[in-house]
Write a protein that holds these residues in place. Sequence first.
Motif, short mmCIF file in Angstrom:
data_model
loop_
_atom_site.label_atom_id
_atom_site.label_comp_id
_atom_site.label_asym_id
_atom_site.label_seq_id
_atom_site.Cartn_x
_atom_site.Cartn_y
_atom_site.Cartn_z
N LYS A 143 0.83 -1.21 0.00
CA LYS A 143 0.00 0.00 0.00
C LYS A 143 0.87 1.26 0.00
CE LYS A 143 -4.12 -1.98 2.16
NZ LYS A 143 -5.06 -1.92 3.30
N MET A 144 2.04 1.17 0.62
CA MET A 144 2.96 2.30 0.65
C MET A 144 3.41 2.70 -0.75
SD MET A 144 6.81 2.37 2.27
CE MET A 144 7.41 1.24 1.01
N ILE A 145 3.66 1.72 -1.61
CA ILE A 145 4.18 2.04 -2.95
C ILE A 145 3.08 2.28 -3.98
CG2 ILE A 145 6.30 0.73 -2.55
CD1 ILE A 145 5.13 -1.50 -4.29
N ALA A 146 1.86 1.81 -3.70
CA ALA A 146 0.81 1.83 -4.72
C ALA A 146 0.46 3.24 -5.18
CB ALA A 146 -0.43 1.11 -4.21
N GLU A 170 -4.43 9.65 1.72
CA GLU A 170 -5.49 8.72 2.11
C GLU A 170 -5.61 7.55 1.14
OE1 GLU A 170 -9.02 11.03 2.52
OE2 GLU A 170 -8.41 11.91 4.44
N GLY A 171 -4.84 7.58 0.05
CA GLY A 171 -4.85 6.48 -0.90
C GLY A 171 -6.13 6.36 -1.70
N LYS A 172 -6.77 7.49 -2.02
CA LYS A 172 -7.99 7.46 -2.84
C LYS A 172 -7.58 7.42 -4.31
CE LYS A 172 -11.07 9.65 0.48
NZ LYS A 172 -12.08 10.70 0.73
N ILE A 173 -7.54 6.22 -4.86
CA ILE A 173 -6.94 5.99 -6.17
C ILE A 173 -7.65 6.76 -7.29
CG2 ILE A 173 -6.55 4.25 -7.96
CD1 ILE A 173 -4.49 4.18 -5.83
N LEU A 174 -8.99 6.78 -7.30
CA LEU A 174 -9.69 7.49 -8.37
C LEU A 174 -9.35 8.98 -8.35
CD1 LEU A 174 -13.30 6.05 -8.78
CD2 LEU A 174 -11.45 6.09 -10.44
N GLN A 175 -9.29 9.57 -7.17
CA GLN A 175 -8.93 10.98 -7.06
C GLN A 175 -7.49 11.20 -7.52
OE1 GLN A 175 -9.76 12.61 -3.20
NE2 GLN A 175 -11.95 12.19 -3.32
N VAL A 176 -6.60 10.26 -7.18
CA VAL A 176 -5.21 10.36 -7.60
C VAL A 176 -5.11 10.27 -9.12
CG1 VAL A 176 -2.96 9.19 -7.56
CG2 VAL A 176 -4.26 9.46 -5.44
N ILE A 177 -5.88 9.36 -9.74
CA ILE A 177 -5.87 9.23 -11.19
C ILE A 177 -6.35 10.50 -11.87
CG2 ILE A 177 -6.95 8.01 -13.14
CD1 ILE A 177 -6.98 5.49 -11.43
N VAL A 178 -7.43 11.09 -11.34
CA VAL A 178 -7.98 12.33 -11.93
C VAL A 178 -6.95 13.45 -11.86
CG1 VAL A 178 -9.70 14.15 -11.62
CG2 VAL A 178 -10.40 11.75 -11.52
N PHE A 179 -6.35 13.64 -10.70
CA PHE A 179 -5.37 14.73 -10.55
C PHE A 179 -4.13 14.48 -11.41
CE2 PHE A 179 -1.72 16.60 -8.20
CZ PHE A 179 -2.04 17.93 -8.40
N ALA A 180 -3.61 13.23 -11.37
CA ALA A 180 -2.43 12.90 -12.17
C ALA A 180 -2.73 13.05 -13.66
CB ALA A 180 -1.97 11.47 -11.87
N GLY A 181 -3.95 12.70 -14.08
CA GLY A 181 -4.32 12.85 -15.48
C GLY A 181 -4.33 14.30 -15.91
N LEU A 182 -4.86 15.17 -15.04
CA LEU A 182 -4.88 16.60 -15.37
C LEU A 182 -3.46 17.16 -15.49
CD1 LEU A 182 -7.78 17.87 -13.07
CD2 LEU A 182 -7.76 17.79 -15.56
N PHE A 204 -6.33 -3.17 -4.38
CA PHE A 204 -5.40 -2.05 -4.23
C PHE A 204 -4.00 -2.57 -3.92
CE2 PHE A 204 -3.81 1.52 -1.40
CZ PHE A 204 -3.57 2.40 -2.45
N ALA A 205 -3.91 -3.56 -3.01
CA ALA A 205 -2.61 -4.11 -2.65
C ALA A 205 -2.01 -4.92 -3.79
CB ALA A 205 -2.74 -4.99 -1.41
N ALA A 206 -2.85 -5.56 -4.60
CA ALA A 206 -2.36 -6.39 -5.70
C ALA A 206 -2.02 -5.57 -6.95
CB ALA A 206 -3.40 -7.45 -6.07
N MET A 207 -2.38 -4.29 -6.96
CA MET A 207 -2.22 -3.47 -8.16
C MET A 207 -0.78 -3.41 -8.67
SD MET A 207 -3.60 0.39 -8.73
CE MET A 207 -2.71 0.95 -7.27
N PRO A 208 0.24 -3.19 -7.82
CA PRO A 208 1.61 -3.17 -8.36
C PRO A 208 1.99 -4.47 -9.05
CG PRO A 208 1.56 -2.19 -6.17
CD PRO A 208 0.22 -2.82 -6.39
N ALA A 209 1.61 -5.62 -8.46
CA ALA A 209 1.91 -6.90 -9.07
C ALA A 209 1.13 -7.08 -10.37
CB ALA A 209 1.58 -8.04 -8.11
N VAL A 258 -15.33 3.18 -2.91
CA VAL A 258 -15.98 3.11 -1.60
C VAL A 258 -15.38 1.96 -0.81
CG1 VAL A 258 -18.16 2.77 -0.39
CG2 VAL A 258 -18.12 4.07 -2.53
N PRO A 259 -14.93 2.18 0.45
CA PRO A 259 -14.37 1.08 1.25
C PRO A 259 -15.40 -0.01 1.48
CG PRO A 259 -13.85 3.22 2.22
CD PRO A 259 -14.86 3.48 1.14
N GLY A 260 -14.95 -1.28 1.54
CA GLY A 260 -15.86 -2.40 1.76
C GLY A 260 -16.80 -2.60 0.60
N THR A 261 -16.26 -2.63 -0.62
CA THR A 261 -17.08 -2.68 -1.82
C THR A 261 -18.05 -3.85 -1.82
OG1 THR A 261 -15.33 -1.63 -3.12
CG2 THR A 261 -17.03 -2.79 -4.34
N ALA A 262 -17.60 -5.04 -1.40
CA ALA A 262 -18.45 -6.22 -1.46
C ALA A 262 -19.72 -6.05 -0.63
CB ALA A 262 -17.67 -7.45 -1.00
#
Length: 432
Positions: A50-53, A144-156, A267-272, A345-349
Motif C-alpha cells: 500500500k505504501m508504494i501503490a 489517504e490512498g484514494k486511487i480514483l482521485q489520484v488518477i484524476v489529478f495525475a491525469g490533469l 489495491f494491494a495487488a495493483m503493483p503486481a 468506496v471502502p468495503g465494496t463487497a
Amino acid sequence: MKLVSAWLRIPFWQRVLAGFVLGALAGWLFGHRAEIWFEPLGTIYVTLIKMIAVPLVFFAVMNAIGSLHGQKSVAALGGRTFVWFAITAALAVGVGLLIGWLLQPGHGVSGLTMAADYTVRVVPSPKDVLLDVIPTNPFKALSEGKILQVIVFAGLVGFALVKLGERVSGLRKLVGEASDTMVQVTRFVLEMTPLGTFGLIASLVGAYGFEKLLPLGTFVFALYLACAIHIVFVYGSLIALHGLNPLKFFRGAAPGMQVAFVASSSFAAMPAAIRSVTHNLGVDKDYAAFAVPLGASIKMDGCGAIYPALTSMFVAQYFGLHLEPGQYATILIASVLGSFGTAGVPGTAIVMVTLVLSAAGLPLEGIGYLVAIDRVLDMMRTMTNVTGQMAVPVIVAKESGLLDRDVYEAASSNLGIAAGEKAEVRVTREAG
C-alpha cells in the motif's frame, strides 16, 4: 549472496506457493496462536504494498498520459476499456446466478447466527460518488490512498505537461524518471510476497479453523466454483477469441492473481498486476499504467457481480422467497451499474450486496450471516477482480495494437528483479 541468487532463480509462483503451503501448515499446527505470532508478517507486507501503490500510480499515470498522446486517443482507449469492464461484469452476474440456481446454497441451511459486529452499510448516492471522484485537496487524496482521485489529478497534470510541450521538458523527464524509480521500488517490495503470503495464510487458517466454515460450506464452495468458472471459461474464452493463448495469459497473470488471493485487496495487488501485464504479457506500459489502476477502483467482477448475485440467490432460498424474472433483471442491472457507482468506496463487497438486495427487495439481514466468513470469501473474490483487471487491458491492448506479441508468447510467471531486467532488455533489443 549465493543464497539470495539461488532464491531469486526459483520461479515467483513457486516461491509464493511454498509460502502458502507452509503458512497453511503453520496455521493448522499452532491454531489461534498463529494469528498472534504470524499476522504481523502479513500486515507488514500489505502495508509495504500500500505504501508504494499511490506514488506508483501517481507518477505512472502522469507519464502515461503524455506518452499515450499521439499514439492512440486516450478517450478511445478509456471508452473501449469501460465497455469491456461492463461486458465482463454482466457475464459475471450471469455466472453467479447460474451457480446459485444449480447448487441452491441457501436450501437446507438453518440456525445461522448473525455476526455481532454487522451493521447495514449506507449506500452512497450517485451524486456523492460523482463528487467524491474530484479531489478537494490532491495531497489529502494522496495521503489517504484514494486511487480514483489520484488518477484524476495525475491525469490533469499529465495533460498539462502535453499542452505546455517543450517548456516543461525537464519536468516531463523528471516524471518519467520518478515513474521508473517507483517501478524499481515495486520490484523490491514484491520480493517480500512469499514471506507475506506465509504470514497472511498462517494467521487466517489459525483464526478460522473449520468450525466457522462448515455451516456455510455450500455457499463457500458455490462462490469459489463461480469465480473459478468465470476466471477460466469467461476470461479464457475472451482471450482465445482475440487470437491469444489463454494458457499464456494465466501463466503471465499468475503473480498478480497470487498476490490478490493472499492479500484480499485489489489495491494491494495493483503493483503486481501492473508488472504482470507489462513484463509478462506485453501490454504497453503507458496504457497499463492507466487501465490497471482504473480497474482496481471500478472493475470488481468478484465483489461487485458474482458475490451480490450469488448472495441474492442464497438470501432468497434461505428465507423461502421466490425470485421473479423482474428481480433477476434488477440484480443484473444493479450489479453492473453499482460496481461503477461504488467506485472507491471502502468495503465494496458489502456495499454492493446491500445495494443489490435493496434493489431486488430482499432482506438485508441475510448479509449478517455471511460476515463471519467474509475473509475466506474475499480471497477468491479479490483474485477474480484482479484477474479481470488484467484480462481487460490485454484484450484492449490486442484490439488497439498496444500488445507486444513476442513478450506475450514468451509469458513468464516471474516478477523478480532479475526477471524484470531481462524483460526490459528483451524489449529494448526488439525495439532496436
